[in-house]
Design a protein around this motif. Structure first.
Motif, mmCIF file in Angstrom:
data_model
loop_
_atom_site.group_PDB
_atom_site.id
_atom_site.type_symbol
_atom_site.label_atom_id
_atom_site.label_comp_id
_atom_site.label_asym_id
_atom_site.label_seq_id
_atom_site.Cartn_x
_atom_site.Cartn_y
_atom_site.Cartn_z
ATOM 1 N N ARG A 10 8.581 14.165 2.540
ATOM 2 C CA ARG A 10 8.707 12.944 2.781
ATOM 3 C C ARG A 10 7.419 12.128 2.169
ATOM 4 N N PHE A 11 7.896 11.188 1.436
ATOM 5 C CA PHE A 11 6.768 10.194 0.614
ATOM 6 C C PHE A 11 6.594 8.977 1.274
ATOM 7 N N ASP A 12 5.603 8.227 1.380
ATOM 8 C CA ASP A 12 5.608 6.842 1.969
ATOM 9 C C ASP A 12 5.079 6.009 0.957
ATOM 10 N N ARG A 17 5.929 8.085 -4.075
ATOM 11 C CA ARG A 17 7.288 8.140 -4.432
ATOM 12 C C ARG A 17 7.660 8.202 -5.772
ATOM 13 N N ALA A 20 6.945 11.549 -7.049
ATOM 14 C CA ALA A 20 8.089 12.557 -6.700
ATOM 15 C C ALA A 20 9.293 12.449 -7.647
ATOM 16 N N PHE A 21 9.448 11.112 -7.847
ATOM 17 C CA PHE A 21 10.626 10.880 -8.862
ATOM 18 C C PHE A 21 10.215 11.680 -10.131
ATOM 19 N N ASN A 56 17.643 8.198 -1.265
ATOM 20 C CA ASN A 56 16.618 7.896 -0.320
ATOM 21 C C ASN A 56 15.548 8.101 -1.185
ATOM 22 N N THR A 57 14.638 7.185 -1.459
ATOM 23 C CA THR A 57 13.551 7.604 -2.369
ATOM 24 C C THR A 57 12.381 7.907 -1.789
ATOM 25 N N HIS A 58 12.472 7.967 -0.608
ATOM 26 C CA HIS A 58 11.324 8.505 0.238
ATOM 27 C C HIS A 58 11.360 10.206 0.387
ATOM 28 N N TYR A 60 12.496 14.105 -0.979
ATOM 29 C CA TYR A 60 12.795 15.004 -2.092
ATOM 30 C C TYR A 60 12.958 16.500 -1.379
#
Length: 236
Positions: A10-12, A17, A20-21, A56-58, A60
């Motif tokens: 989970r990335f905030d 984010r 991670a993308f 959900n972009t938070h 991965y």
């Protein structure tokens, strides 16, 4: 004995984010160099119950298959790519799995090797589908009903939807307390899950599909500030 791991991160922050993308593409080069890694997939996740077309972009995910549990735990702790993910994530959780049943293929291969281990204690189910573009709208029209039923089922310990390619390459993953409760959900012949399965067969929705079941053998980290396996910790 082969061990499969599903790691969630989970990335905030916006910077984390975006990182991670970007790793959805760049991470594959690092994973190819991890010793002992037999199979891997970098995935995004869905919002809500997880089984939705909205990303959900938070959160991965990294799905891996290893030759044994010791290799899995060692590489997850020491390999640079996993340390980089943990350093940027605000929370991470990994579940350790032993395949007990595998049917179908993923990217033209059979990634998991089923063991004769008894299906006792908590079990996980994974469904992976490569959706035909011409059938995508019909597929996603069914998903909200299935998602609602899974989300409302009090027996589901954990559930999430992940995917390699938005809308077209999708994975559903759920953990159940035992084989009986998992089978009861699948046997509901009038429910949305059973209707969707019939539509898959009748209308040829998928280019490729894989169905697998696993024994849940352990975990690392937390999710939502707790252990998702806490309700069945005494049985794992």
């Amino acid at each position: 004995m082969q061990t499969v791991t599903l790691s969630l991160f989970r990335f905030d922050s916006i910077a984390a984010r975006l990182w991670a993308f970007g790793m959805m593409g760049a991470g594959r080069f690092a994973l190819r160099r991890v010793p002992g890694l037999q199979f891997w997939k970098l995935c995004g996740t869905g919002t809500g119950e997880g089984f939705t077309p909205h990303p959900n972009t938070h959160v991965y995910a990294i799905l891996c298959a290893w030759p044994d549990a010791e290799t899995a735990r060692t590489r997850l702790e020491t390999a640079r790519i996993f340390r980089r993910y943990r350093a940027r994530a605000v929370e991470d959780w990994t579940v350790f799995l032993t395949p007990t049943s595998v049917r179908g293929q993923w990217s033209g291969t059979i990634p998991f090797h089923a063991q004769s281990a008894p299906e006792t204690g908590p079990l996980a189910a994974m469904t992976r589908a490569s959706v035909r573009p011409s059938r995508a709208l019909r597929f996603w029209a069914r998903v909200p009903d299935i998602s609602a039923v899974i989300g409302a089922d009090p027996n589901v310990i954990f559930k999430i939807g992940i995917g390699e390619v938005p809308l077209l390459h999708q994975v559903t993953f759920s953990i159940w307390p035992d084989a009986q409760t998992m089978a009861a959900f699948a046997r509901d012949r009038d429910g949305p899950h059973a209707r969707a399965i019939r539509a898959v067969r009748d209308e040829n929705w998928f280019q490729e599909e894989l169905y697998a079941r696993f024994r849940v053998t352990g975990e690392r980290g937390t999710w939502g500030g707790a252990s998702p396996l806490a309700p069945v910790k005494g049985h794992a």
